[in-house]
Design a protein around this motif. Structure first.
Motif, PDB file in Angstrom:
ATOM      1  N   HIS A 268     -17.057   4.084   5.148  1.00 38.57           N
ATOM      2  CA  HIS A 268     -16.438   3.438   6.302  1.00 38.57           C
ATOM      3  C   HIS A 268     -17.533   3.217   7.335  1.00 38.57           C
ATOM      4  CE1 HIS A 268     -12.809   2.735   8.931  1.00 38.57           C
ATOM      5  NE2 HIS A 268     -13.789   2.744   9.802  1.00 38.57           N
ATOM      6  N   THR A 269     -17.889   1.945   7.538  1.00 34.72           N
ATOM      7  CA  THR A 269     -18.891   1.612   8.549  1.00 34.72           C
ATOM      8  C   THR A 269     -18.229   0.735   9.606  1.00 34.72           C
ATOM      9  OG1 THR A 269     -19.647  -0.476   7.550  1.00 34.72           O
ATOM     10  CG2 THR A 269     -20.650   1.573   6.717  1.00 34.72           C
ATOM     11  N   ALA A 270     -18.991   0.286  10.569  1.00 33.90           N
ATOM     12  CA  ALA A 270     -18.466  -0.605  11.598  1.00 33.90           C
ATOM     13  C   ALA A 270     -18.124  -1.976  11.019  1.00 33.90           C
ATOM     14  CB  ALA A 270     -19.488  -0.755  12.723  1.00 33.90           C
ATOM     15  N   VAL A 271     -18.665  -2.314   9.845  1.00 31.21           N
ATOM     16  CA  VAL A 271     -18.523  -3.641   9.265  1.00 31.21           C
ATOM     17  C   VAL A 271     -17.524  -3.688   8.113  1.00 31.21           C
ATOM     18  CG1 VAL A 271     -19.798  -5.522   8.138  1.00 31.21           C
ATOM     19  CG2 VAL A 271     -20.899  -4.156   9.918  1.00 31.21           C
ATOM     20  N   GLN A 272     -17.447  -2.621   7.307  1.00 26.32           N
ATOM     21  CA  GLN A 272     -16.631  -2.646   6.094  1.00 26.32           C
ATOM     22  C   GLN A 272     -16.230  -1.243   5.670  1.00 26.32           C
ATOM     23  OE1 GLN A 272     -19.111  -4.279   3.027  1.00 26.32           O
ATOM     24  NE2 GLN A 272     -20.715  -2.805   3.380  1.00 26.32           N
ATOM     25  N   SER A 273     -15.266  -1.190   4.739  1.00 24.10           N
ATOM     26  CA  SER A 273     -14.907   0.091   4.133  1.00 24.10           C
ATOM     27  C   SER A 273     -14.648  -0.133   2.650  1.00 24.10           C
ATOM     28  CB  SER A 273     -13.677   0.706   4.806  1.00 24.10           C
ATOM     29  OG  SER A 273     -12.541  -0.117   4.642  1.00 24.10           O
ATOM     30  N   LEU A 274     -14.802   0.951   1.893  1.00 24.33           N
ATOM     31  CA  LEU A 274     -14.528   0.935   0.461  1.00 24.33           C
ATOM     32  C   LEU A 274     -13.715   2.175   0.138  1.00 24.33           C
ATOM     33  CD1 LEU A 274     -15.019  -0.337  -2.368  1.00 24.33           C
ATOM     34  CD2 LEU A 274     -16.976   1.215  -2.569  1.00 24.33           C
ATOM     35  N   ALA A 275     -12.584   1.968  -0.545  1.00 19.48           N
ATOM     36  CA  ALA A 275     -11.708   3.087  -0.880  1.00 19.48           C
ATOM     37  C   ALA A 275     -11.222   2.948  -2.310  1.00 19.48           C
ATOM     38  CB  ALA A 275     -10.511   3.126   0.065  1.00 19.48           C
ATOM     39  N   GLU A 276     -10.916   4.093  -2.904  1.00 18.09           N
ATOM     40  CA  GLU A 276     -10.242   4.139  -4.198  1.00 18.09           C
ATOM     41  C   GLU A 276      -8.771   4.432  -3.909  1.00 18.09           C
ATOM     42  OE1 GLU A 276     -11.266   6.439  -8.196  1.00 18.09           O
ATOM     43  OE2 GLU A 276     -10.357   7.727  -6.670  1.00 18.09           O
ATOM     44  N   ALA A 277      -7.882   3.574  -4.403  1.00 19.40           N
ATOM     45  CA  ALA A 277      -6.446   3.745  -4.168  1.00 19.40           C
ATOM     46  C   ALA A 277      -5.727   3.953  -5.494  1.00 19.40           C
ATOM     47  CB  ALA A 277      -5.875   2.525  -3.461  1.00 19.40           C
ATOM     48  N   THR A 278      -4.672   4.760  -5.466  1.00 20.29           N
ATOM     49  CA  THR A 278      -3.905   5.077  -6.665  1.00 20.29           C
ATOM     50  C   THR A 278      -2.418   4.884  -6.393  1.00 20.29           C
ATOM     51  OG1 THR A 278      -5.553   6.743  -7.261  1.00 20.29           O
ATOM     52  CG2 THR A 278      -3.440   6.879  -8.369  1.00 20.29           C
ATOM     53  N   LEU A 279      -1.751   4.250  -7.352  1.00 22.80           N
ATOM     54  CA  LEU A 279      -0.289   4.133  -7.336  1.00 22.80           C
ATOM     55  C   LEU A 279       0.240   4.687  -8.651  1.00 22.80           C
ATOM     56  CD1 LEU A 279       0.407   0.521  -6.003  1.00 22.80           C
ATOM     57  CD2 LEU A 279       1.057   2.656  -4.902  1.00 22.80           C
ATOM     58  N   GLU A 280       1.223   5.545  -8.583  1.00 20.59           N
ATOM     59  CA  GLU A 280       1.855   6.102  -9.776  1.00 20.59           C
ATOM     60  C   GLU A 280       2.821   5.065 -10.366  1.00 20.59           C
ATOM     61  OE1 GLU A 280       0.984   8.899 -11.258  1.00 20.59           O
ATOM     62  OE2 GLU A 280      -0.498   9.220  -9.675  1.00 20.59           O
ATOM     63  N   PRO A 281       3.209   5.217 -11.645  1.00 19.67           N
ATOM     64  CA  PRO A 281       4.156   4.286 -12.255  1.00 19.67           C
ATOM     65  C   PRO A 281       5.438   4.149 -11.427  1.00 19.67           C
ATOM     66  CG  PRO A 281       3.236   5.709 -13.934  1.00 19.67           C
ATOM     67  CD  PRO A 281       2.766   6.244 -12.594  1.00 19.67           C
ATOM     68  N   ASP A 282       5.952   2.938 -11.359  1.00 11.05           N
ATOM     69  CA  ASP A 282       7.180   2.613 -10.624  1.00 11.05           C
ATOM     70  C   ASP A 282       7.052   2.777  -9.114  1.00 11.05           C
ATOM     71  OD1 ASP A 282       8.592   1.943 -13.006  1.00 11.05           O
ATOM     72  OD2 ASP A 282       8.965   4.073 -13.357  1.00 11.05           O
ATOM     73  N   HIS A 283       5.829   2.839  -8.593  1.00  8.10           N
ATOM     74  CA  HIS A 283       5.600   2.886  -7.152  1.00  8.10           C
ATOM     75  C   HIS A 283       4.920   1.588  -6.716  1.00  8.10           C
ATOM     76  CE1 HIS A 283       6.348   7.179  -7.689  1.00  8.10           C
ATOM     77  NE2 HIS A 283       6.577   7.206  -6.387  1.00  8.10           N
ATOM     78  N   ALA A 284       5.087   1.262  -5.437  1.00 13.48           N
ATOM     79  CA  ALA A 284       4.490   0.054  -4.880  1.00 13.48           C
ATOM     80  C   ALA A 284       4.095   0.306  -3.436  1.00 13.48           C
ATOM     81  CB  ALA A 284       5.486  -1.106  -4.938  1.00 13.48           C
ATOM     82  N   THR A 285       3.134  -0.470  -2.968  1.00 15.81           N
ATOM     83  CA  THR A 285       2.840  -0.446  -1.544  1.00 15.81           C
ATOM     84  C   THR A 285       3.963  -1.191  -0.835  1.00 15.81           C
ATOM     85  OG1 THR A 285       1.581  -2.518  -1.620  1.00 15.81           O
ATOM     86  CG2 THR A 285       0.338  -0.469  -1.924  1.00 15.81           C
ATOM     87  N   GLN A 286       4.135  -0.895   0.428  1.00 17.97           N
ATOM     88  CA  GLN A 286       5.102  -1.646   1.225  1.00 17.97           C
ATOM     89  C   GLN A 286       4.461  -3.005   1.538  1.00 17.97           C
ATOM     90  OE1 GLN A 286       6.499   0.543   4.621  1.00 17.97           O
ATOM     91  NE2 GLN A 286       7.663  -1.178   5.422  1.00 17.97           N
ATOM     92  N   ARG A 287       5.228  -4.092   1.420  1.00 15.86           N
ATOM     93  CA  ARG A 287       4.683  -5.428   1.693  1.00 15.86           C
ATOM     94  C   ARG A 287       4.195  -5.465   3.144  1.00 15.86           C
ATOM     95  NH1 ARG A 287       6.420 -11.029   2.796  1.00 15.86           N
ATOM     96  NH2 ARG A 287       5.273 -12.359   1.338  1.00 15.86           N
ATOM     97  N   HIS A 288       2.965  -5.935   3.324  1.00 15.50           N
ATOM     98  CA  HIS A 288       2.344  -5.885   4.649  1.00 15.50           C
ATOM     99  C   HIS A 288       1.253  -6.942   4.771  1.00 15.50           C
ATOM    100  CE1 HIS A 288      -0.299  -3.550   2.040  1.00 15.50           C
ATOM    101  NE2 HIS A 288      -1.271  -3.753   2.917  1.00 15.50           N
ATOM    102  N   GLN A 289       0.665  -6.998   5.948  1.00 17.31           N
ATOM    103  CA  GLN A 289      -0.480  -7.860   6.199  1.00 17.31           C
ATOM    104  C   GLN A 289      -1.457  -7.149   7.121  1.00 17.31           C
ATOM    105  OE1 GLN A 289       0.750 -10.404  10.140  1.00 17.31           O
ATOM    106  NE2 GLN A 289       0.575 -11.557   8.275  1.00 17.31           N
TER     107      GLN A 289
END
Length: 114
Positions: A25-46
């Motif tokens: 996480h810098t002032a310009v960008q970030s990089l993350a590893e994200a995980t979702l389990e089966p039958d899960h979803a992120t909430q629709r967003h922007q």
């Protein structure tokens, strides 16, 4: 040199409901590893300011960006422009793991819901 290993970073839950480990996480960008389990979803967003790129490492899912839907699998990279409504759903049988690059870096304050 700043080298980070996912095993050395604690998980946290983002405002959209995904579990991530932020690798950089810098002032310009970030990089993350994200995980979702089966039958899960992120909430629709922007993110009104942040542009994202998702890179699928493991599993499969359904990706929606501004109403366009596609199936994603390992090796796929998805560009999510700033301001685009989006949602990722794990519709497979194992965990779905992605790398998420954000520019500017991820912020709870730049996450908005329908």
């Amino acid at each position: 040199m700043d080298v980070t290993s996912p095993a050395k970073v604690a998980f946290f839950v983002t405002k959209d409901g995904s579990t991530i480990r932020e690798l950089h996480h810098t002032a310009v960008q970030s990089l993350a590893e994200a995980t979702l389990e089966p039958d899960h979803a992120t909430q629709r967003h922007q993110h009104r300011v942040t542009e994202e790129i998702y890179f699928v490492l493991k599993g499969q899912g359904r990706m929606e960006v501004d109403g366009e839907i596609t199936h994603v699998r390992p090796g796929d990279a998805v560009l999510i422009p700033a301001g685009a409504w989006h949602q990722l759903e794990n519709n497979g049988t194992s965990e779905l793991r992605i790398l998420c690059c954000c520019a500017p870096p991820y912020s709870h304050d730049d996450t908005f819901f329908v």
